[in-house]
Design an enzyme around this catalytic site. Structure first.
Site, PDB file in Angstrom:
ATOM      1  N   CYS A   1     -23.014  13.148  -3.874  1.00 28.62           N
ATOM      2  CA  CYS A   1     -23.292  12.420  -5.118  1.00 28.62           C
ATOM      3  C   CYS A   1     -23.546  13.391  -6.266  1.00 28.62           C
ATOM      4  O   CYS A   1     -24.428  14.243  -6.178  1.00 28.62           O
ATOM      5  CB  CYS A   1     -24.500  11.516  -4.902  1.00 28.62           C
ATOM      6  SG  CYS A   1     -24.946  10.608  -6.400  1.00 28.62           S
TER       7      CYS A   1
ATOM      8  N   CYS B   1     -19.691   9.947  -4.743  1.00 28.59           N
ATOM      9  CA  CYS B   1     -20.480   9.085  -5.620  1.00 28.59           C
ATOM     10  C   CYS B   1     -20.785   9.860  -6.896  1.00 28.59           C
ATOM     11  O   CYS B   1     -20.903  11.086  -6.863  1.00 28.59           O
ATOM     12  CB  CYS B   1     -21.770   8.714  -4.887  1.00 28.59           C
ATOM     13  SG  CYS B   1     -22.904   7.733  -5.896  1.00 28.59           S
TER      14      CYS B   1
HETATM   15  C1  DTB Z   1     -31.307   7.744  -6.825  1.00 30.80           C
HETATM   16  O1  DTB Z   1     -31.674   6.556  -6.837  1.00 30.80           O
HETATM   17  N1  DTB Z   1     -32.090   8.766  -6.528  1.00 30.80           N
HETATM   18  C2  DTB Z   1     -31.392  10.011  -6.658  1.00 30.80           C
HETATM   19  C3  DTB Z   1     -29.935   9.534  -6.935  1.00 30.80           C
HETATM   20  N2  DTB Z   1     -30.085   8.130  -7.086  1.00 30.80           N
HETATM   21  C4  DTB Z   1     -29.158  10.107  -8.033  1.00 30.80           C
HETATM   22  C5  DTB Z   1     -31.970  10.877  -7.728  1.00 30.80           C
HETATM   23  C6  DTB Z   1     -33.421  11.191  -7.514  1.00 30.80           C
HETATM   24  C7  DTB Z   1     -33.851  12.140  -8.596  1.00 30.80           C
HETATM   25  C8  DTB Z   1     -35.269  12.588  -8.416  1.00 30.80           C
HETATM   26  C9  DTB Z   1     -35.714  13.448  -9.526  1.00 30.80           C
HETATM   27  C10 DTB Z   1     -34.996  14.746  -9.651  1.00 30.80           C
HETATM   28  O2  DTB Z   1     -34.792  15.476  -8.662  1.00 30.80           O
HETATM   29  O3  DTB Z   1     -34.678  15.128 -10.794  1.00 30.80           O
END
Ligand code: DTB
Ligand code: SAM
Ligand code: SF4
Length: 317
Positions: free
Chosen positions: A101, A133
């Site tokens: 992703c 993704c």
């Molecule tokens: C989701 O719901 N969680 C992931 C993904 N989709 C892209 C991202 C989490 C990010 C947490 C904060 C960071 O690491 O910046």
């Protein structure tokens, strides 16, 4: 809610509220029944995240370290080079991830050279035989079609919380903007990844409303990430308290029952949980994790520890 993509008839808010408020053991028992009917017990998908463009985002999401509105320690970067992305995806695959992703700290996709470069990244990752993704902010229908043509499997665009609480968290866009993008993703034939975050200061009613909206998306999202807030210094939510594990279990179990076939992803916040707490999340119906030392900008569980947890629990992927 007045949006074509939401089907209010499937579940009423009372249905969701009654389920969510079921005593926890009874709720988990029920979710285990649903889970075993629609999914393979003990199968947990591993996914890897990569931030392809970090920080300096014009949105003001109060939880996010990448917003230009707050001073955080995140280092802003331009869009990564194609070869860096391919290397990261190959590495993810060799560690056992089957889904990759790519996240960009953008308010929305613009029709420019950077978007063309993202399309090349999608093609390249797809050719490695992994699910691909992206999460790039708001999308038009035309942009969604281009991503689909490039081979995108899924698009992540979270609703995060209830419609009424949304404006306490983000004011630079509306709930309807989010639903419009989800609609565009659907129209292009890309699967939808849409979930939320616990720990923003929301009430149980907000969580129930979020679940109600998600479960009534028609068709339902194929993928539902449940994040626990990772509080980051410099953001308005830096001092929020840690999400209670029993709240997390209740959210996961209710999501599993309402959306039986979805991948329910135990997403951000896992590094604050013990192995036993994570095991309970899998029992409650979570069937995916993010693998890798980093999420987008914040630390995740060490990969070796995840491999150990899979071995000790006998999980497959
Ligand atoms: C989701 O719901 N969680 C992931 C993904 N989709 C892209 C991202 C989490 C990010 C947490 C904060 C960071 O690491 O910046
Ligand atoms: N800019 C795009 C967007 O907002 O859709 C994609 C990236 S954004 C970082 C993806 C998701 O990560 C957000 O919707 C939110 O649910 C989650 N997220 C961001 N910061 C977080 C944090 N500190 N803790 C937990 N989840 C977070
Ligand atoms: Fe962060 Fe995405 Fe909000 Fe930008 S739009 S501040 S990257 S969550």
């Amino acid at each position: 809610m007045n949006n074509a993509v939401v089907n209010e008839k499937l579940y009423t808010i009372e249905d969701v509220s009654n389920l969510y408020n079921t005593p926890l053991f009874e709720l988990i028992y029920k979710s285990m029944g649903v889970h075993s009917k629609f999914n393979t017990v003990g199968e947990v998908q591993k996914c890897t995240l990569l931030s392809i463009k970090t920080g300096n985002c014009s949105e003001n999401c109060s939880y996010c370290p990448q917003s230009a509105h707050y001073e955080t320690k995140v280092e802003n970067t331009d869009l990564l080079e194609l070869n860096e992305v391919i290397d990261a995806a190959k590495n993810a695959k060799s560690n056992g991830s089957t889904r990759f992703c790519m996240g960009a700290a953008w308010r929305q996709v613009n029709d420019n050279n950077d978007f063309n470069r993202v399309l090349d990244m999608v093609k390249a990752v797809g050719s490695l035989d992994m699910e691909v993704c992206c999460t790039l902010g708001m999308l038009s229908e035309n942009q969604a079609h281009k991503l689909k043509e490039a081979g995108l499997t899924a698009y992540n665009h979270n609703l995060d919380t209830s419609e009424s609480f949304y404006e306490s968290i983000i004011t630079t866009r509306t709930y309807k903007d989010r639903l419009d993008t989800i609609n565009n993703v659907r129209k292009a034939g890309i699967t939808v990844c849409c979930g939320g975050i616990l720990g923003l200061g929301e009430s149980h009613t907000d969580r129930i409303e979020l679940l109600h909206t998600l479960a009534n998306l028609d068709p339902q999202p194929e993928s539902v990430p449940i994040n626990a807030l990772v509080p980051v210094e410099g953001t308005p939510l830096a001092n929020n308290s840690k999400v209670n594990i029993f709240d997390m279990l209740r959210m996961i179990a209710t999501a599993r029952i309402l959306m039986p076939k979805a991948k329910v992803r135990l997403s951000a916040g896992r590094s604050f949980m013990s192995p036993a707490e994570q095991a309970l999340c899998f029992l409650a119906g979570a069937n995916s994790i993010f693998l890798g030392d980093k999420l987008l900008t914040t630390p995740n569980v060490e990969t070796d520890l995840d491999h150990e947890l899979f071995a000790v629990l006998g999980l497959t992927s």
